[in-house]
Design a protein around this motif. Structure first.
Motif, mmCIF file in Angstrom:
data_model
loop_
_atom_site.group_PDB
_atom_site.id
_atom_site.type_symbol
_atom_site.label_atom_id
_atom_site.label_comp_id
_atom_site.label_asym_id
_atom_site.label_seq_id
_atom_site.Cartn_x
_atom_site.Cartn_y
_atom_site.Cartn_z
ATOM 1 N N ALA A 157 0.671 104.359 -30.473
ATOM 2 C CA ALA A 157 1.748 105.000 -30.763
ATOM 3 C C ALA A 157 2.344 103.658 -30.377
ATOM 4 O O ALA A 157 3.759 103.781 -30.826
ATOM 5 C CB ALA A 157 1.443 106.011 -30.106
ATOM 6 N N ILE A 158 1.278 103.186 -29.186
ATOM 7 C CA ILE A 158 2.667 101.756 -28.386
ATOM 8 C C ILE A 158 2.844 100.802 -30.264
ATOM 9 O O ILE A 158 4.052 100.060 -30.293
ATOM 10 C CB ILE A 158 2.146 101.575 -27.261
ATOM 11 N N THR A 159 1.405 100.574 -30.703
ATOM 12 C CA THR A 159 1.970 99.351 -31.979
ATOM 13 C C THR A 159 2.784 99.902 -33.212
ATOM 14 O O THR A 159 3.366 98.997 -33.210
ATOM 15 C CB THR A 159 0.353 99.507 -31.969
ATOM 16 N N LEU A 160 2.812 100.778 -33.014
ATOM 17 C CA LEU A 160 3.986 101.601 -34.043
ATOM 18 C C LEU A 160 5.552 101.028 -33.954
ATOM 19 O O LEU A 160 6.373 101.450 -34.390
ATOM 20 C CB LEU A 160 3.698 102.964 -34.310
ATOM 21 N N CYS A 161 5.424 101.773 -32.818
ATOM 22 C CA CYS A 161 6.848 101.489 -31.509
ATOM 23 C C CYS A 161 7.332 100.167 -31.752
ATOM 24 O O CYS A 161 8.517 100.083 -31.646
ATOM 25 C CB CYS A 161 6.793 102.254 -29.948
ATOM 26 N N VAL A 162 6.153 99.079 -31.143
ATOM 27 C CA VAL A 162 6.806 98.139 -30.863
ATOM 28 C C VAL A 162 7.307 97.679 -32.591
ATOM 29 O O VAL A 162 7.894 96.197 -32.936
ATOM 30 C CB VAL A 162 5.394 96.878 -30.698
ATOM 31 N N TYR B 236 11.189 95.727 -37.088
ATOM 32 C CA TYR B 236 11.367 95.844 -38.376
ATOM 33 C C TYR B 236 12.994 96.387 -38.226
ATOM 34 O O TYR B 236 13.737 96.127 -38.977
ATOM 35 C CB TYR B 236 10.763 97.387 -38.657
ATOM 36 N N LEU B 237 13.790 96.732 -37.089
ATOM 37 C CA LEU B 237 14.792 97.182 -36.702
ATOM 38 C C LEU B 237 15.544 96.056 -36.104
ATOM 39 O O LEU B 237 16.541 95.231 -36.920
ATOM 40 C CB LEU B 237 15.387 97.988 -35.315
#
Length: 92
Positions: A51-56, A61-62
């Motif tokens: 989850a932390i990896t996907l958030c970062v 990406y943004l």
């Protein structure tokens, strides 16, 4: 003479528990510091890491997409058609 051993010598020694599980503590200390008393849960740790990896990755990406859109704006030419144009400085 019979050899009598005290009952404490016949018992096996207690297993030592790692961490602070065997130490006498208050309930407040246990409530404030649960990570010292709870066994690690591997599936929950894996889920948290993903989850932390996907958030970062999403924040990266943004950031990358905003950088690409930052220099473009929609312009209208004399014929009325719209097109994307890169911002230029009047000093150039």
């Amino acid at each position: 003479m019979s050899s009598t051993k005290p009952p404490n010598e016949n018992e096996t020694p207690k297993e030592r528990k790692p961490g602070l599980r065997s130490v006498q503590t208050t309930m407040l200390f246990r409530a404030v510091n649960p990570e010292l008393f709870i066994k690690p849960n591997k599936p929950v740790m894996a889920f948290g890491l993903i989850a932390i990896t996907l958030c970062v990755a999403y924040l990266g990406y943004l950031h990358a997409t905003v950088e690409n859109k930052k220099d473009l704006y929609e312009a209208i030419d004399s014929e009325g058609s719209r097109y994307m144009r890169r911002k230029t400085s009047k000093w150039d």
